[in-house]
Design a protein around this motif. Structure first.
Motif, short mmCIF file in Angstrom:
data_model
loop_
_atom_site.label_atom_id
_atom_site.label_comp_id
_atom_site.label_asym_id
_atom_site.label_seq_id
_atom_site.Cartn_x
_atom_site.Cartn_y
_atom_site.Cartn_z
N PHE A 14 -6.29 5.17 5.69
CA PHE A 14 -5.10 4.88 4.89
C PHE A 14 -4.02 5.90 5.25
CE2 PHE A 14 -2.64 4.96 0.90
CZ PHE A 14 -2.43 3.61 0.73
N ASP A 69 2.71 -0.30 2.26
CA ASP A 69 1.50 -1.04 1.88
C ASP A 69 1.80 -2.05 0.78
OD1 ASP A 69 1.89 1.23 0.25
OD2 ASP A 69 -0.22 1.34 -0.32
N HIS A 70 2.96 -1.91 0.13
CA HIS A 70 3.37 -2.87 -0.92
C HIS A 70 4.65 -3.63 -0.58
CE1 HIS A 70 0.26 -0.89 -3.02
NE2 HIS A 70 0.89 0.25 -2.93
N ASP A 85 1.33 2.52 -7.83
CA ASP A 85 0.13 3.22 -7.33
C ASP A 85 -0.63 3.96 -8.44
OD1 ASP A 85 0.37 2.51 -4.67
OD2 ASP A 85 1.43 4.34 -4.08
N TYR A 138 -8.13 9.05 -4.27
CA TYR A 138 -6.79 8.47 -4.07
C TYR A 138 -5.72 9.40 -4.66
CZ TYR A 138 -2.85 5.37 -3.95
OH TYR A 138 -1.61 4.86 -3.69
N HIS A 177 -3.55 -0.86 -6.47
CA HIS A 177 -4.80 -0.73 -5.72
C HIS A 177 -5.97 -0.71 -6.71
CE1 HIS A 177 -2.60 0.58 -2.10
NE2 HIS A 177 -1.96 1.45 -2.85
FE LIG Z 1 0.01 2.14 -2.47
#
Ligand SMILES: [Fe+2]
Ligand SMILES: Cc1cc2nc3c(=O)[nH]c(=O)nc-3n(C[C@H](O)[C@H](O)[C@H](O)COP(=O)(O)O)c2cc1C
Ligand SMILES: [Fe+2]
Length: 400
Positions: free
Chosen positions: A24, A84-85, A165, A194, A225
């Motif tokens: 990631f 990522d979004h 997030d 995370y 997520h």
């Molecule tokens: Fe994210």
């Protein structure tokens, strides 16, 4: 063709799972993958919350089309612009040219900068409302969780928070989407990893965000997520994980992170660990910094109050992987740790001096006397390591 999953009255999960990517942000391992969550709320107006990584846009747009069931898409609320979004935003606009993009001023700057989109962008202020029919949304700006534009959107009607997030975890959603459909414990450690890896530096903005949320009654958390949190005890749990981590509060336990080429420094780490155990400390985690991804070491440093770092001297400096780890700890502005250190050398020691500097820079509370070893370990060094372990155990036990 995959179908959207209805998770509540009017609300569809249309996120995707990534089991392909190894790292990631090209940094953090994904042994259990990651999900990119997106949600569609269907009212008199239709609203999409965030999009997904562009690699998954095919599946995503299929799901979206099914969930819309012939209706037009009225709004896209962007809580976070990290790709990522927001990755599928350009494509979304070309498929749904009339969609109004909703975000704050900083979001709008990024929408222009990344996608050259300026038309049909609605800029909202903190606390502004948007009525959709039965549902009403309120926008809460929560900057620097972990980008400047980050915000959260609250559905007043359903008491659902679309949190971006925040409260997110690594790990794919393997069938179950909501916490009632799966064993949530599976995700806690991945939530901590995370948080510590991605958000860790921003403890104070996270505290401000939590304060903002504290006045809201929250029945569901839809993060970008990991699982959707719907159970009262689970919501309490994940909020408390965030609260604790963002205050940099650790549990009783010690991370011993060390570098070692030929095993001499490693023996020091073992000796310290033996004594910690002898003194009744149960959570002792030894990490060889060259073997274990720093992602997990950082996670454990966030989890536990005690941190002991050891390193050989390498070309008149710290061992490179140890230096790299320290830069990650400093980069996260880590606080409130009990810190011990040790090092080794063969002709002119430098490691212990650098660790002393690190202790000063981080303002960690230094525990015990640092141990410096020339060449191999004999009784004197062993006893010094025991003394360091004992001092750390005693300091931890004072907090019981
Ligand atoms: Fe994210
Ligand atoms: C590539 C390399 C560079 C080193 N540089 C230094 C140094 O600059 N100063 C020193 O005193 N020892 C140096 N050493 C010796 C190590 O610090 C020493 O052997 C240490 O005890 C090794 O610990 P380990 O067995 O845990 O790997 C170096 C060793 C290697 C392999
Ligand atoms: Fe992000």
């Amino acid at each position: 063709m995959l179908k959207p999953i209805k998770i509540k009255e009017d609300l569809y999960y249309i996120g995707v799972n990534d089991r392909t990517r190894h790292l990631f942000e090209n940094l953090w391992p994904l042994p259990k993958g990651v999900s990119y969550n997106s949600y569609l709320l269907v009212d008199e107006k239709t609203v999409l919350f965030d999009t997904v990584d562009i690699c998954y846009s095919d599946i995503y747009f299929q799901k979206l089309e099914i969930a819309l069931d012939g209706r037009s898409l009225d709004y896209l609320v962007i809580n976070h612009m990290e790709p990522d979004h927001s990755g599928s935003l350009g494509l979304l606009r070309s498929k749904y040219p009339n969609v109004q993009i909703v975000g704050n001023k900083r979001t709008a700057d990024m929408v222009k900068g990344y996608f050259n989109i300026t038309e049909g962008v609605r800029i909202i202020e903190d606390g502004e409302e948007l009525t959709l029919g039965k549902h009403k949304l309120v926008f809460y700006l929560t900057p620097m969780v972990h980008w400047p534009e980050t915000m959260m959107t609250y559905d007043v009607t359903d008491k659902t928070i679309f949190s971006g997030d925040a409260f997110g975890t690594f790990g794919t959603l393997d069938g179950g989407i909501t916490d009632t459909q799966l064993h949530p414990e599976r995700y806690y450690d991945e939530m901590i990893r995370y948080y510590s890896n991605i958000v860790g530096k921003f403890g104070s903005p996270v505290q401000k965000a939590l304060e903002k949320l504290s006045t809201l009654e929250i029945a569901t958390i839809c993060s970008t997520h990991g699982p959707v949190w719907t159970q009262e005890d689970q919501i309490k749990k994940v909020v408390s994980i965030y609260n604790k981590l963002s205050r940099y509060e650790g549990d009783e336990g010690v991370v011993i992170a060390y570098g070692s080429m030929y095993g001499n420094t490693e023996q020091m780490a073992e000796a310290i660990a033996y004594e910690l155990a002898e003194q009744g400390i149960k959570e002792i985690i030894l990490h060889n910094v060259s073997k274990r991804s720093h992602s997990y070491i950082i996670r454990d440093i966030f989890k536990y109050k005690g941190l002991i770092v050891g390193s050989p001297t390498y070309n008149n400096k710290l061992y490179p992987e140890v230096e790299y780890l320290l830069s990650k700890v400093e980069g996260r502005e880590m606080k409130n740790r009990y810190f011990g250190y040790f090092g080794s050398f063969t002709w002119a020691g430098a490691a212990v001096k650098r660790l002393a500097q690190f202790a000063e820079d981080t303002k960690f509370e230094v525990i015990g006397a640092p141990v410096e070893m020339k060449q191999a370990m004999f009784n004197e060094t062993y006893e010094a390591c025991v003394a360091l372990g004992k001092a750390m155990a005693e300091r931890l036990k004072q907090d019981r």
